[in-house]
Design a protein around this motif. Structure first.
Motif, mmCIF file in Angstrom:
data_model
loop_
_atom_site.group_PDB
_atom_site.id
_atom_site.type_symbol
_atom_site.label_atom_id
_atom_site.label_comp_id
_atom_site.label_asym_id
_atom_site.label_seq_id
_atom_site.Cartn_x
_atom_site.Cartn_y
_atom_site.Cartn_z
ATOM 1 N N THR A 181 39.012 92.434 77.348
ATOM 2 C CA THR A 181 37.730 92.560 76.664
ATOM 3 C C THR A 181 36.746 91.488 77.125
ATOM 4 O OG1 THR A 181 38.510 91.199 74.830
ATOM 5 C CG2 THR A 181 38.772 93.584 74.628
ATOM 6 N N ASP A 222 36.140 101.577 82.181
ATOM 7 C CA ASP A 222 35.702 100.634 81.160
ATOM 8 C C ASP A 222 34.927 101.379 80.081
ATOM 9 O OD1 ASP A 222 34.832 97.514 82.920
ATOM 10 O OD2 ASP A 222 36.757 98.447 82.430
ATOM 11 N N ASN A 238 38.519 97.285 79.067
ATOM 12 C CA ASN A 238 39.127 98.104 80.108
ATOM 13 C C ASN A 238 40.173 98.988 79.469
ATOM 14 O OD1 ASN A 238 41.551 98.418 82.228
ATOM 15 N ND2 ASN A 238 39.572 98.410 83.279
ATOM 16 N N THR A 265 34.931 99.019 87.293
ATOM 17 C CA THR A 265 35.019 97.871 86.384
ATOM 18 C C THR A 265 33.840 96.919 86.549
ATOM 19 O OG1 THR A 265 36.390 96.699 87.986
ATOM 20 C CG2 THR A 265 37.524 97.959 86.270
ATOM 21 N N ARG A 307 32.102 103.610 82.147
ATOM 22 C CA ARG A 307 31.882 103.492 83.590
ATOM 23 C C ARG A 307 33.229 103.647 84.288
ATOM 24 N NH1 ARG A 307 30.111 97.093 84.125
ATOM 25 N NH2 ARG A 307 32.113 96.178 83.471
ATOM 26 N N PHE A 340 23.893 94.292 75.801
ATOM 27 C CA PHE A 340 25.338 94.450 75.916
ATOM 28 C C PHE A 340 26.027 93.796 74.727
ATOM 29 C CE2 PHE A 340 29.487 94.676 77.569
ATOM 30 C CZ PHE A 340 30.063 93.414 77.530
ATOM 31 N N ASN A 380 32.832 95.043 75.920
ATOM 32 C CA ASN A 380 33.430 95.919 76.916
ATOM 33 C C ASN A 380 34.945 95.798 76.848
ATOM 34 O OD1 ASN A 380 32.985 97.551 79.592
ATOM 35 N ND2 ASN A 380 34.589 96.076 80.038
ATOM 36 N N CYS A 383 27.879 103.803 72.694
ATOM 37 C CA CYS A 383 29.015 103.519 73.559
ATOM 38 C C CYS A 383 28.747 104.121 74.938
ATOM 39 C CB CYS A 383 30.310 104.054 72.980
ATOM 40 S SG CYS A 383 30.396 105.831 72.785
ATOM 41 N N TYR A 408 26.919 101.752 83.877
ATOM 42 C CA TYR A 408 27.722 102.695 83.118
ATOM 43 C C TYR A 408 27.240 104.115 83.439
ATOM 44 C CZ TYR A 408 29.797 98.855 80.546
ATOM 45 O OH TYR A 408 30.501 97.720 80.220
ATOM 46 N N GLY A 424 32.144 100.486 77.020
ATOM 47 C CA GLY A 424 31.267 99.437 76.523
ATOM 48 C C GLY A 424 30.508 99.857 75.286
#
Length: 119
Positions: free
Chosen positions: A58, A33, A52, A102, A99, A47, A50, A96, A106, A35
């Motif tokens: 998203t 992922d 994947n 999922t 991680r 946050f 995010n 940014c 991070y 973020g």
């Protein structure tokens, strides 16, 4: 190791748009992922979005949903954050992060880029 380098920050007026970039280099993972987070001095990190890397799915929190869009370019190993209708309260250092799962924390972080929105 993994290196994340952000770019694209700057000073803009309220209502403007800005696109941030985060280039990813180093060790490769089968899935991960990416973020975006932001932080204002004296406040907790927030946050922002995010994605994947494999599926493109998203996630956004309510304050930026419908204004910000996260995307990735696999060929360029880069993730973007398109920010529209910027507000003074969007002013922060944007970082940014990556991680290798999922969920959860991070693992790698960039140094951040300053975004300042004037009223």
């Amino acid at each position: 190791q993994v290196q994340l380098v952000e770019s694209g920050g700057g000073l803009v007026q309220a209502g403007s748009s800005l696109r941030l970039s985060c280039e990813v280099s180093g060790r490769a993972f089968s899935t991960f992922d990416m973020g975006w987070f932001r932080q204002v001095p004296g406040k907790e990190r927030e946050f922002v979005a995010n994605i994947n890397w494999s599926t493109g799915n998203t996630v956004y929190p309510p304050p930026v949903k419908d204004r910000f869009t996260i995307s990735r370019d696999k060929a360029k190993n880069t993730v973007y954050l398109q920010m529209n209708s910027l507000r003074p309260e969007d002013t922060a250092v944007y970082s940014c992060a990556l991680r290798i799962s999922t969920v959860g924390k991070y693992d790698y972080w960039g140094r951040g880029t300053q975004v300042t929105v004037s009223s």
